[in-house]
Design a protein around this motif. Sequence first.
Motif, PDB file in Angstrom:
ATOM      1  N   HIS A 179      55.932  28.214   5.978  1.00 16.95           N
ATOM      2  CA  HIS A 179      55.905  27.027   6.823  1.00 16.95           C
ATOM      3  C   HIS A 179      55.136  27.315   8.110  1.00 16.95           C
ATOM      4  O   HIS A 179      55.553  28.140   8.925  1.00 16.95           O
ATOM      5  N   HIS A 229      56.431  30.931   9.658  1.00 19.35           N
ATOM      6  CA  HIS A 229      57.643  31.619   9.210  1.00 19.35           C
ATOM      7  C   HIS A 229      57.873  31.326   7.734  1.00 19.35           C
ATOM      8  O   HIS A 229      57.170  30.500   7.135  1.00 19.35           O
ATOM      9  N   ASP A 259      60.829  30.145   5.116  1.00 14.71           N
ATOM     10  CA  ASP A 259      62.185  29.592   4.999  1.00 14.71           C
ATOM     11  C   ASP A 259      62.801  30.068   3.694  1.00 14.71           C
ATOM     12  O   ASP A 259      62.346  29.698   2.608  1.00 14.71           O
TER      13      ASP A 259
HETATM   14 MN    MN Z   1      60.769  25.949   8.544  1.00 15.37          MN
END
Ligand code: MN
Length: 200
Positions: free
Chosen positions: A40, A46, A48
């Motif tokens: 993402h 990052h 998820d």
């Molecule tokens: Mn996220």
Amino acid sequence: MAKSLEEYQRKRNFDDSPEPAGKSVRRPQTQALQYCIQKHDASHLHYDFRLELDGTLKSWAIPKGPSLDPKVRRLAVHVEDHPLEYASFEGHIPEGHYGAGDVIVWDRGVWLPDGDPQQGYAKGKLRFRLQGEKLSGTWNLFRTHLAGKKEQWLLVKSADEEARAETDFDIVKAKPDSVLSERTLIPRTPTRKAAKGDAH
Ligand code: MN
């Protein structure tokens, strides 16, 4: 009592059927729970990490993504649950919305908890096997006492035959793309390189 041919026919078919109606087949509850990792590109890139539990996706945001190296502990910030259907979401979250930016499904598969997953989750100590397209083997996710607005957990690979030294093989660099589509993700952060044909 005269019965029509159809009634006899129906009766015979009914008796012949291997699973007569009204007799439900009880199967032991299997632990085939899904997991996914979405890459993402929001305000910070990052990963998820989402595990299905109790009909929802328990979620952690891992800034650096998973590492196959048991010596490497990756910060996993506990974030809000997501609906199960979200596991296959890829696309663009428009500006002005929470998590604005691009999302691809970086990995997906099933997770097999070692022990009672509800208890482990409540205690902040989960041990499980992953059978994904990129990740496999045994993993650990545990809650730390690190201070923060949100719970800070750590994701750590167990030392098994699926483990690899980070210096040898960095899976997030080696396998950057989607497992669902031809999508790749060109992060805006920390630097966004202009794609071919981009207008400046
Ligand atoms: Mn996220």
